[in-house]
Design a protein around this motif. Structure first.
Motif, PDB file in Angstrom:
ATOM      1  N   LEU A 250       0.810  -1.215   0.000  1.00  0.00           N
ATOM      2  CA  LEU A 250       0.000   0.000   0.000  1.00  0.00           C
ATOM      3  C   LEU A 250       0.845   1.267   0.000  1.00  0.00           C
ATOM      4  CD1 LEU A 250      -2.704  -1.317   2.438  1.00  0.00           C
ATOM      5  CD2 LEU A 250      -3.037  -0.767   0.036  1.00  0.00           C
ATOM      6  N   GLU A 251       2.139   1.118   0.282  1.00  0.00           N
ATOM      7  CA  GLU A 251       3.016   2.273   0.169  1.00  0.00           C
ATOM      8  C   GLU A 251       3.048   2.797  -1.269  1.00  0.00           C
ATOM      9  OE1 GLU A 251       5.574  -1.470  -0.157  1.00  0.00           O
ATOM     10  OE2 GLU A 251       3.939  -0.741   1.119  1.00  0.00           O
ATOM     11  N   MET A 252       2.705   1.947  -2.243  1.00  0.00           N
ATOM     12  CA  MET A 252       2.648   2.383  -3.634  1.00  0.00           C
ATOM     13  C   MET A 252       1.531   3.417  -3.814  1.00  0.00           C
ATOM     14  SD  MET A 252       4.692   0.193  -5.653  1.00  0.00           S
ATOM     15  CE  MET A 252       3.874  -0.524  -7.052  1.00  0.00           C
ATOM     16  N   VAL A 253       0.397   3.204  -3.159  1.00  0.00           N
ATOM     17  CA  VAL A 253      -0.703   4.157  -3.238  1.00  0.00           C
ATOM     18  C   VAL A 253      -0.303   5.472  -2.576  1.00  0.00           C
ATOM     19  CG1 VAL A 253      -3.139   4.548  -2.732  1.00  0.00           C
ATOM     20  CG2 VAL A 253      -2.322   2.230  -3.163  1.00  0.00           C
ATOM     21  N   VAL A 254       0.360   5.383  -1.433  1.00  0.00           N
ATOM     22  CA  VAL A 254       0.810   6.588  -0.730  1.00  0.00           C
ATOM     23  C   VAL A 254       1.802   7.360  -1.599  1.00  0.00           C
ATOM     24  CG1 VAL A 254       2.058   7.443   1.286  1.00  0.00           C
ATOM     25  CG2 VAL A 254       0.400   5.570   1.539  1.00  0.00           C
ATOM     26  N   THR A 255       2.734   6.657  -2.224  1.00  0.00           N
ATOM     27  CA  THR A 255       3.723   7.309  -3.089  1.00  0.00           C
ATOM     28  C   THR A 255       3.034   8.012  -4.254  1.00  0.00           C
ATOM     29  OG1 THR A 255       5.448   5.712  -2.534  1.00  0.00           O
ATOM     30  CG2 THR A 255       5.696   6.918  -4.607  1.00  0.00           C
ATOM     31  N   ALA A 257      -0.100   9.065  -4.424  1.00  0.00           N
ATOM     32  CA  ALA A 257      -0.851  10.212  -3.920  1.00  0.00           C
ATOM     33  C   ALA A 257       0.076  11.385  -3.625  1.00  0.00           C
ATOM     34  CB  ALA A 257      -1.630   9.815  -2.668  1.00  0.00           C
ATOM     35  N   GLN A 258       1.234  11.091  -3.062  1.00  0.00           N
ATOM     36  CA  GLN A 258       2.204  12.144  -2.757  1.00  0.00           C
ATOM     37  C   GLN A 258       2.695  12.826  -4.041  1.00  0.00           C
ATOM     38  OE1 GLN A 258       3.662  13.097   0.601  1.00  0.00           O
ATOM     39  NE2 GLN A 258       3.805  14.802  -0.846  1.00  0.00           N
ATOM     40  N   ARG A 259       2.987  12.044  -5.063  1.00  0.00           N
ATOM     41  CA  ARG A 259       3.495  12.612  -6.315  1.00  0.00           C
ATOM     42  C   ARG A 259       2.433  13.463  -7.009  1.00  0.00           C
ATOM     43  NH1 ARG A 259       7.390   7.980  -9.153  1.00  0.00           N
ATOM     44  NH2 ARG A 259       8.665   7.572  -7.295  1.00  0.00           N
ATOM     45  N   PHE A 260       1.205  12.997  -7.039  1.00  0.00           N
ATOM     46  CA  PHE A 260       0.143  13.793  -7.647  1.00  0.00           C
ATOM     47  C   PHE A 260      -0.105  15.066  -6.842  1.00  0.00           C
ATOM     48  CE2 PHE A 260      -0.594  10.163 -10.258  1.00  0.00           C
ATOM     49  CZ  PHE A 260      -1.363  10.593 -11.338  1.00  0.00           C
ATOM     50  N   SER A 261       0.002  14.972  -5.518  1.00  0.00           N
ATOM     51  CA  SER A 261      -0.162  16.146  -4.675  1.00  0.00           C
ATOM     52  C   SER A 261       0.947  17.166  -4.945  1.00  0.00           C
ATOM     53  CB  SER A 261      -0.156  15.741  -3.202  1.00  0.00           C
ATOM     54  OG  SER A 261      -0.251  16.863  -2.363  1.00  0.00           O
ATOM     55  N   ASP A 366       6.163  -3.951  -6.990  1.00  0.00           N
ATOM     56  CA  ASP A 366       7.141  -3.241  -6.150  1.00  0.00           C
ATOM     57  C   ASP A 366       8.006  -2.270  -6.959  1.00  0.00           C
ATOM     58  OD1 ASP A 366       6.111  -4.766  -4.068  1.00  0.00           O
ATOM     59  OD2 ASP A 366       7.675  -6.290  -4.233  1.00  0.00           O
ATOM     60  N   ASP A 367       7.424  -1.663  -8.005  1.00  0.00           N
ATOM     61  CA  ASP A 367       8.143  -0.685  -8.832  1.00  0.00           C
ATOM     62  C   ASP A 367       7.321   0.599  -8.851  1.00  0.00           C
ATOM     63  OD1 ASP A 367       9.369   0.867 -10.746  1.00  0.00           O
ATOM     64  OD2 ASP A 367       9.702  -0.783 -12.156  1.00  0.00           O
ATOM     65  N   PRO A 368       7.532   1.498  -7.875  1.00  0.00           N
ATOM     66  CA  PRO A 368       6.678   2.691  -7.780  1.00  0.00           C
ATOM     67  C   PRO A 368       6.780   3.614  -8.984  1.00  0.00           C
ATOM     68  CG  PRO A 368       8.526   2.817  -6.238  1.00  0.00           C
ATOM     69  CD  PRO A 368       8.505   1.431  -6.770  1.00  0.00           C
ATOM     70  N   ASP A 369       7.950   3.686  -9.626  1.00  0.00           N
ATOM     71  CA  ASP A 369       8.087   4.560 -10.789  1.00  0.00           C
ATOM     72  C   ASP A 369       7.225   4.065 -11.946  1.00  0.00           C
ATOM     73  OD1 ASP A 369       9.859   6.219  -9.456  1.00  0.00           O
ATOM     74  OD2 ASP A 369      11.632   5.145 -10.157  1.00  0.00           O
ATOM     75  N   ALA A 370       7.293   2.758 -12.233  1.00  0.00           N
ATOM     76  CA  ALA A 370       6.477   2.197 -13.310  1.00  0.00           C
ATOM     77  C   ALA A 370       4.993   2.306 -12.969  1.00  0.00           C
ATOM     78  CB  ALA A 370       6.858   0.736 -13.541  1.00  0.00           C
ATOM     79  N   PHE A 371       4.665   2.103 -11.708  1.00  0.00           N
ATOM     80  CA  PHE A 371       3.274   2.184 -11.259  1.00  0.00           C
ATOM     81  C   PHE A 371       2.734   3.600 -11.454  1.00  0.00           C
ATOM     82  CE2 PHE A 371       0.313   3.010  -7.681  1.00  0.00           C
ATOM     83  CZ  PHE A 371      -0.676   2.092  -7.988  1.00  0.00           C
ATOM     84  N   ALA A 373       3.889   5.981 -13.388  1.00  0.00           N
ATOM     85  CA  ALA A 373       3.872   6.355 -14.796  1.00  0.00           C
ATOM     86  C   ALA A 373       2.635   5.790 -15.492  1.00  0.00           C
ATOM     87  CB  ALA A 373       5.145   5.863 -15.483  1.00  0.00           C
ATOM     88  N   ALA A 374       2.339   4.512 -15.238  1.00  0.00           N
ATOM     89  CA  ALA A 374       1.159   3.904 -15.843  1.00  0.00           C
ATOM     90  C   ALA A 374      -0.120   4.564 -15.336  1.00  0.00           C
ATOM     91  CB  ALA A 374       1.136   2.409 -15.538  1.00  0.00           C
ATOM     92  N   LEU A 375      -0.134   4.893 -14.060  1.00  0.00           N
ATOM     93  CA  LEU A 375      -1.300   5.539 -13.464  1.00  0.00           C
ATOM     94  C   LEU A 375      -1.553   6.894 -14.121  1.00  0.00           C
ATOM     95  CD1 LEU A 375      -3.473   5.493 -11.258  1.00  0.00           C
ATOM     96  CD2 LEU A 375      -1.773   6.418  -9.669  1.00  0.00           C
ATOM     97  N   ALA A 376      -0.491   7.676 -14.312  1.00  0.00           N
ATOM     98  CA  ALA A 376      -0.637   8.996 -14.929  1.00  0.00           C
ATOM     99  C   ALA A 376      -1.173   8.883 -16.351  1.00  0.00           C
ATOM    100  CB  ALA A 376       0.708   9.713 -14.922  1.00  0.00           C
ATOM    101  N   GLU A 377      -0.692   7.899 -17.092  1.00  0.00           N
ATOM    102  CA  GLU A 377      -1.168   7.705 -18.461  1.00  0.00           C
ATOM    103  C   GLU A 377      -2.642   7.308 -18.491  1.00  0.00           C
ATOM    104  OE1 GLU A 377       1.296   4.903 -20.466  1.00  0.00           O
ATOM    105  OE2 GLU A 377       3.140   6.067 -20.159  1.00  0.00           O
ATOM    106  N   MET A 378      -3.032   6.448 -17.572  1.00  0.00           N
ATOM    107  CA  MET A 378      -4.407   5.952 -17.581  1.00  0.00           C
ATOM    108  C   MET A 378      -5.406   7.038 -17.175  1.00  0.00           C
ATOM    109  SD  MET A 378      -3.916   2.039 -16.126  1.00  0.00           S
ATOM    110  CE  MET A 378      -5.569   1.469 -16.593  1.00  0.00           C
ATOM    111  N   VAL A 379      -5.108   7.797 -16.134  1.00  0.00           N
ATOM    112  CA  VAL A 379      -6.069   8.814 -15.689  1.00  0.00           C
ATOM    113  C   VAL A 379      -6.149   9.983 -16.659  1.00  0.00           C
ATOM    114  CG1 VAL A 379      -5.792   8.186 -13.257  1.00  0.00           C
ATOM    115  CG2 VAL A 379      -4.389  10.024 -14.223  1.00  0.00           C
ATOM    116  N   ALA A 380      -5.150  10.125 -17.530  1.00  0.00           N
ATOM    117  CA  ALA A 380      -5.187  11.198 -18.524  1.00  0.00           C
ATOM    118  C   ALA A 380      -6.129  10.868 -19.672  1.00  0.00           C
ATOM    119  CB  ALA A 380      -3.776  11.462 -19.067  1.00  0.00           C
TER     120      ALA A 380
END
Length: 418
Positions: A250-255, A257-261, A366-371, A373-380
């Motif tokens: 779940l630290e991936m979700v926190v990371t 959220a922090q980056r988007f914030s 366990d790859d927060p950068d890839a996670f 990046a994919a999240l940003a592409e999908m929500v866009a």
């Protein structure tokens, strides 16, 4: 499916109204069996999953018996404890297994087949004892491969205890008439442990599923979002809903959220819905991040609202767990017509489901950068998310439902009994 009416003895750790996912799975299967005229006797625990304590209204007795037209339910005290206290939990499982096992041995004389669910692995031993006494086949249902997951996540650190659990695991596998698992990856894991001289066909893949007739797509702007203050139609809600445990990073979700914030992206809001040992970590982050919302357990009747409220659902498993577990919520999300971003092992059942359905994307665990990046592409791409959701719903409509899954178990029982 065999036309013969069977008497089935079920040993499972949870059953309705308990809220554990495995309890929902077992309840759905048993309801299909009884609807077809089979007699079912269920030995399970008193409801305790939500708060890791026996639920209100069920306290005060060691065992409760519920007679039904199709059989009965016997609920034994589970001796619950906090998930973080491994030895206390092990002792609780042992106590519950002993009581359930004695009860099963008494009931075994009136059954045609014994069905035992794991975890806990100890119910396999109790199921074998009952099957031996009743001269009936044992079908051992593996929802999570133990102790693999506990070792991978660091929950089980004692090499001696892990070795003992592995010996018990193999012992049960070899003595069961059949071992049912949720995916081909789990099947390969179990077959490797059976060793030579054991028919690999005794391991049978029967996945969990969602009822696409009950779980349907619904509007995203609902009362659940209103409760969170997320009524803005322009906001994108990214949700993790499920167990907050050791297996979920779940630290991936926190990371994320922090980056988007940090980027000033208030248009993307993160929701974590559930309870478990990792709750405190998420709660601490939610206090300092305006775009991260922590929501406790929701009643089953609100499942449709929870699933519909998200524009994108997350599935998270730590590296190495792809062949030990298949999160059943994937099927529910697809049935609800919502897309998925999964951080799981490549080649896992979750990746296969998303690839076959076209309902989402998978990144390495366990790859927060890839996670991120994919999240940003999908929500866009809101239109792309909607299309993934439609494909997922179509896939769920074509997939096996609860009746088909229950029928597959009955076909297996029929072959073993004959």
């Amino acid at each position: 499916m065999s036309e013969q009416s069977l008497s089935i003895l079920v040993l499972c750790p949870h059953y309705e109204p308990d809220t554990a996912p495995t309890g929902e799975v077992m309840t759905s299967i048993c309801e299909q069996w009884t609807a077809c005229g089979h007699r079912v006797e269920i030995i399970t625990s008193l409801p305790w999953y939500r708060d890791h304590a026996v639920a209100e209204g069920w306290k005060g007795r060691l065992v409760r018996t519920q007679q039904e037209p199709w059989g009965r339910i016997r609920r034994w005290h589970p001796f619950p404890s906090n998930k973080g206290r491994l030895m206390a939990r092990a002792a609780g499982f042992a106590g519950f297994t002993a009581l359930a096992g004695i009860d099963a041995a008494v009931a075994a004389g009136r059954c045609d087949v014994v069905f035992a669910m794991s975890p806990p692995i100890t119910l396999g031993a109790a199921g074998w004892a009952a099957a031996w006494r009743g001269r009936a086949p044992l079908v051992f249902n593996v929802q999570d491969v133990f102790p693999d997951a506990a070792v991978e996540t660091g929950v089980l650190r004692s090499a001696r205890v892990a070795a003992a659990a592995s010996r018990l695991e193999r012992w049960v596998y070899r003595r069961a008439a059949a071992v049912t698992v949720l995916s081909e990856g789990m099947a390969a894991n179990v077959r490797a442990k059976l060793g030579s001289g054991v028919d690999p066909d005794k391991v049978v893949v029967i996945p969990n599923t969602a009822d696409a007739g009950r779980i349907k797509p619904a509007g995203r702007l609902n009362s659940y979002r209103t409760d969170l203050g997320l009524e803005d139609a322009d906001s994108t809600v990214v949700m993790y809903a499920g167990n907050l445990g050791h297996s979920q990073p779940l630290e991936m979700v926190v990371t994320a959220a922090q980056r988007f914030s940090d980027q000033g992206r208030a248009d993307v809001q993160f929701v974590v819905n559930g309870d478990g040992v990792a709750r405190a970590t998420v709660a601490a982050a939610a206090e300092r991040l305006d775009n991260l919302h922590l929501v406790g357990w929701q009643p089953p009747e609100r499942l449709g609202e929870v699933l519909a409220a998200a524009d994108l659902h997350l599935v998270l498993l730590r590296a190495g767990l792809g062949t030990t577990s298949v999160p059943s919520k994937v099927y529910s999300v697809l049935a609800a017509g919502r897309p998925v971003l999964a951080s799981v092992d490549r080649g896992s059942e979750v990746e296969r489901l998303l690839s076959d359905s076209g309902a989402g994307r998978t990144v390495d665990p366990d790859d927060p950068d890839a996670f991120c990046a994919a999240l940003a592409e999908m929500v866009a791409d809101r239109q792309g998310l909607a299309e993934m959701g439609r494909r997922g719903r179509g896939f769920a409509m074509q997939a096996e439902g609860p009746k088909e899954v229950a029928d597959r178990y009955m076909e297996l029982f029929g072959r073993l009994v004959e």
